[in-house]
Scaffold this motif. Structure first.
Motif, short mmCIF file in Angstrom:
data_model
loop_
_atom_site.label_atom_id
_atom_site.label_comp_id
_atom_site.label_asym_id
_atom_site.label_seq_id
_atom_site.Cartn_x
_atom_site.Cartn_y
_atom_site.Cartn_z
N PHE A 459 0.67 -1.20 0.18
CA PHE A 459 -0.06 -0.05 -0.05
C PHE A 459 0.81 1.28 -0.05
O PHE A 459 0.46 2.08 -0.82
N ASN A 460 2.03 1.08 0.85
CA ASN A 460 2.67 2.42 1.05
C ASN A 460 3.37 2.78 -0.31
O ASN A 460 3.62 4.03 -0.72
N GLN A 461 4.03 1.78 -1.17
CA GLN A 461 4.74 2.02 -2.27
C GLN A 461 3.81 2.76 -3.30
O GLN A 461 4.07 3.71 -4.04
N TYR A 462 2.70 1.99 -3.35
CA TYR A 462 1.74 2.56 -4.45
C TYR A 462 1.11 3.92 -4.14
O TYR A 462 0.88 4.66 -5.06
N LEU A 463 0.81 4.23 -3.24
CA LEU A 463 -0.11 5.44 -2.58
C LEU A 463 0.74 6.61 -2.09
O LEU A 463 0.51 7.73 -2.46
N ARG A 464 1.93 6.22 -1.74
CA ARG A 464 2.68 7.37 -0.85
C ARG A 464 3.84 7.74 -1.86
O ARG A 464 4.79 8.93 -1.32
N TYR A 465 4.21 7.06 -2.67
CA TYR A 465 5.41 7.32 -3.52
C TYR A 465 4.98 7.31 -5.16
O TYR A 465 4.09 6.65 -5.64
N PRO A 466 5.72 8.21 -6.11
CA PRO A 466 5.23 8.16 -7.47
C PRO A 466 5.37 6.99 -8.03
O PRO A 466 4.82 6.53 -9.02
N ALA A 467 6.66 6.49 -8.02
CA ALA A 467 7.27 5.21 -8.50
C ALA A 467 6.50 3.93 -8.33
O ALA A 467 6.08 3.85 -7.17
N VAL A 468 6.40 3.12 -9.37
CA VAL A 468 5.71 1.84 -8.98
C VAL A 468 7.14 0.75 -8.59
O VAL A 468 8.15 1.18 -8.96
N PRO A 469 6.79 -0.24 -8.02
CA PRO A 469 8.02 -1.22 -7.82
C PRO A 469 8.51 -1.66 -8.91
O PRO A 469 8.11 -2.07 -10.09
N VAL A 470 9.84 -1.79 -9.05
CA VAL A 470 10.77 -2.09 -10.01
C VAL A 470 11.35 -3.59 -9.91
O VAL A 470 11.95 -3.75 -8.68
N LEU A 471 10.97 -4.43 -10.49
CA LEU A 471 11.52 -5.97 -10.30
C LEU A 471 12.80 -5.94 -11.05
O LEU A 471 12.70 -5.97 -12.30
N GLN A 472 14.00 -6.11 -10.44
CA GLN A 472 15.41 -6.24 -11.00
C GLN A 472 15.65 -7.87 -11.39
O GLN A 472 15.56 -8.45 -10.40
N LEU A 473 16.05 -8.25 -12.28
CA LEU A 473 16.45 -9.57 -12.60
C LEU A 473 17.62 -9.69 -13.29
O LEU A 473 18.20 -8.84 -14.08
N LYS A 474 18.60 -10.80 -13.04
CA LYS A 474 19.90 -10.83 -13.49
C LYS A 474 20.04 -12.42 -13.65
O LYS A 474 19.70 -13.19 -12.61
N LEU A 475 20.82 -13.02 -14.51
CA LEU A 475 21.40 -14.24 -14.49
C LEU A 475 22.84 -14.32 -14.05
O LEU A 475 23.55 -13.63 -14.29
N ASN A 476 23.09 -15.38 -13.28
CA ASN A 476 24.44 -15.41 -12.76
C ASN A 476 24.58 -16.89 -12.32
O ASN A 476 24.14 -17.56 -11.28
N LYS A 477 25.52 -17.63 -13.38
CA LYS A 477 25.97 -19.01 -12.77
C LYS A 477 25.09 -20.04 -12.56
O LYS A 477 24.76 -20.58 -11.64
N GLY A 478 24.04 -19.76 -13.70
CA GLY A 478 22.95 -20.87 -13.54
C GLY A 478 21.67 -20.66 -12.55
O GLY A 478 21.05 -21.48 -12.07
N LYS A 479 21.82 -19.40 -11.89
CA LYS A 479 20.64 -18.86 -11.08
C LYS A 479 20.01 -17.62 -11.70
O LYS A 479 20.78 -16.87 -12.35
N LEU A 480 18.70 -17.81 -11.59
CA LEU A 480 17.86 -16.38 -11.70
C LEU A 480 18.11 -15.66 -10.33
O LEU A 480 17.46 -15.96 -9.20
N GLU A 481 18.62 -14.18 -10.47
CA GLU A 481 18.57 -13.68 -9.05
C GLU A 481 17.67 -12.33 -9.46
O GLU A 481 17.40 -12.01 -10.41
N TYR A 482 16.74 -12.06 -8.16
CA TYR A 482 15.84 -11.15 -8.28
C TYR A 482 15.73 -10.29 -7.05
O TYR A 482 15.89 -10.84 -6.05
N ARG A 483 14.96 -8.92 -7.19
CA ARG A 483 14.82 -8.17 -5.91
C ARG A 483 13.83 -6.96 -6.38
O ARG A 483 13.89 -6.90 -7.64
#
Length: 539
Positions: A459-483
């Motif tokens: 709720f806080n991110q969508y209502l109290r800040y302009p930006a929407v959440p950004v899902l960051q993805l990367k591949l590293n040695k056979g793993k999908l990393e995300y945050r």
């Protein structure tokens, strides 16, 4: 803790208000002070005469209120361009002081806590005329096809005190409803909120039309509509449906308004029984596009599908239904029944109501079409300013309260990830807060409790800040990393993806996490952005 939190919010609001150069008028309109908090409005009884030629109104409002704290001074409101003729209490004219649009009234003796009192506020004048209703507040003085007067008013955000004396703050609705009596030239009709209780020929060229509202009602919802109307009556599951349209449109309206029953059946199945059953449901044709006037919904969509014949979603789905019927009627549940305490929290009205369009689309055309509609419409989100506005100065947030608010709710549906649980949640929310005035904190606490999940950071991110959440993805040695990359700290939200065509659900946080994958590149990873309103960065 509650008092400490409230103090912090107040200080922050004052700081923001000063930073944006809000005026004393803004504070008088949007703020709560002892002169407002010391009394609770019980009922309005409005009786006025409207002269269409002079664009002039005159009359009085009987304001019945309960004293909450001992006081000898209260604040009512009436726009400065309107004349105060007198304010009478127990047959005595009261003294008052005007400060911008606020009217500070002094009583000859202290009013005692627990007592019920009444003032009669006589007034007159030429109310402000809207340049582009309903987006700016004011009266609309138009003519119908026969060149007869066709008059309406819309004042949301601008203030109901634009045209009648009132405690002009969303936090206080008249607990016992209101009566609206409007005298208009013979040959015309006034249609206001609630039930029609009769008319009287005043023998002076005017007829008075009387209406009664049983339920609490927002100040800005109280309305008048003046024209030479035709009246159409129908019913739906025991609910009275009354339509007032220009006579030239009577036959067209009978056919076009059949959609009302489809809309009501859908909304009652998802949100609960029509909340103002005692007052009935009305659509009233107006010379402006529309407004959610409680039990007298303003309709100006010219009997077209879409939004004046246009599809706001750009998908074609919006052309399958009348936008104004659906959206403005959705407000009967969200905005009229459930009301935000401060205009800064207007997303509680607009986000849920915009989402109700998608609910209707799903009722009629299925889930897939509904998802196309909400994402097409949501493309108009700007993400430049927060959805929540500034408290205490009559300052709403950004217009993202509409599309972004709806997309946030669609995101929460897929966070819950259980449609039976989701629809029960929405129904319980509508029923739990029915006919109440609430805050964002109330909404969040309810959703957290009913889902058994801490959704506060979402709720806080969508209502109290302009930006929407950004899902960051990367591949590293056979793993999908995300945050997640967010303004809100400790942000947690699941998200759906497909990896090489296989579905997966990631419980992402602000901290990098990983899962094993055989994907060779990030092109094999697709995020289901139709269900989650987010951005994606592939690093």
């Amino acid at each position: 803790m509650k008092k400490v939190f409230s103090t912090i919010v107040i200080l922050l609001s004052l700081y923001q208000a000063n930073a944006q150069n809000f005026t004393r008028r803004d504070s008088l309109m949007g703020g709560l002070r002892p002169e407002r908090n010391s009394f609770d409005v019980q009922r309005y009884d409005l009786s006025i005469k409207v002269d269409p030629d002079k664009k002039y109104i005159s009359g009085y409002n009987n304001i019945t209120f309960k004293v909450i704290d001992n006081t000898s001074r209260i604040q009512l409101d009436l726009f400065i361009n309107m004349k105060i003729d007198s304010i009478v209490y127990n047959k005595t004219k009261l003294t008052y002081k005007r400060d911008n649009d606020a009217v500070f009234i002094t009583f000859p003796k202290q009013l005692i806590k627990g007592s019920e009192e009444q003032v009669r506020f006589y007034y007159s004048g030429n109310p402000l005329v809207a340049k582009n209703a309903p987006w700016d507040g004011g009266f609309v003085f138009a003519k119908d096809d026969q060149q007869k007067p066709w008059i309406g008013v819309a004042v949301q955000g601008t203030g109901a005190s634009l045209w009648y004396p009132v405690k002009d703050h969303q936090s206080d609705e008249p607990d016992r409803g209101a009566s609206i009596k409007v005298a208009v030239p013979n040959g015309l009709m006034d249609v206001s909120n609630g039930r029609f209780t009769g008319s009287e020929d005043l023998k002076n060229g005017y007829t008075r039309w009387d209406w009664e509202v049983k339920n609490p009602i927002n100040n800005y919802d109280i309305t008048l509509n003046i024209a030479d109307y035709a009246h159409i009556h129908d019913t739906n599951n025991g609910l009275d449906l009354d339509y007032y349209v220009l006579k030239i449109h009577e036959e067209k309206a009978k056919k076009h308004f059949e959609e009302v029953k489809l809309m009501l059946n859908c909304f009652e199945s998802k949100f609960g029984r029509y909340p103002f059953f005692e007052d009935g449901y009305k659509l009233v044709e107006t010379p402006y596009l529309g407004m959610e006037h409680q039990s007298a919904v303003a309709y100006g969509n010219r009997f077209k599908k879409g939004y004046l014949g246009n599809d706001l979603s750009g998908t074609g789905i919006g052309m399958k239904f009348d936008y104004i019927i659906v959206h403005e009627s959705g407000h009967e549940w969200f905005g009229n029944s459930i009301t935000s305490k401060d205009i800064a929290d207007m997303w509680i009205h607009e986000g849920f109501t915009t989402y109700s369009e998608t609910v209707y689309a799903e009722c009629q055309y299925g889930y897939d079409e509904a998802m196309k509609y909400i994402n097409g419409e949501g493309a108009g989100s700007m993400n430049k300013r927060p959805v929540i506005g500034i408290f205490g100065v009559n300052k709403k947030g950004s217009n993202d309260m509409y599309y972004k608010g709806a997309l946030m709710l669609n995101t929460l549906r897929h966070v819950v990830n259980n449609d039976a649980k989701w629809w029960k949640l929405i129904l319980d929310y509508s029923e739990h807060f029915k006919k109440q005035v609430i805050t964002t904190e109330d909404v969040v606490a309810f959703f957290n409790k009913e889902t058994g999940t801490n959704l506060t950071s979402i709720f806080n991110q969508y209502l109290r800040y302009p930006a929407v959440p950004v899902l960051q993805l990367k591949l590293n040695k056979g793993k999908l990393e995300y945050r997640w990359q967010t303004d809100e700290p400790n942000f947690t939200m699941p998200v759906e993806v497909t990896i090489d065509g296989k579905p997966a659900r990631l419980l992402a946080t602000n901290t990098w996490q990983s899962i094993k994958t055989v994907a060779k590149n990030l092109d094999a990873v697709a995020v289901v952005t139709t269900k989650f309103y987010i951005k994606v960065e592939k690093l």
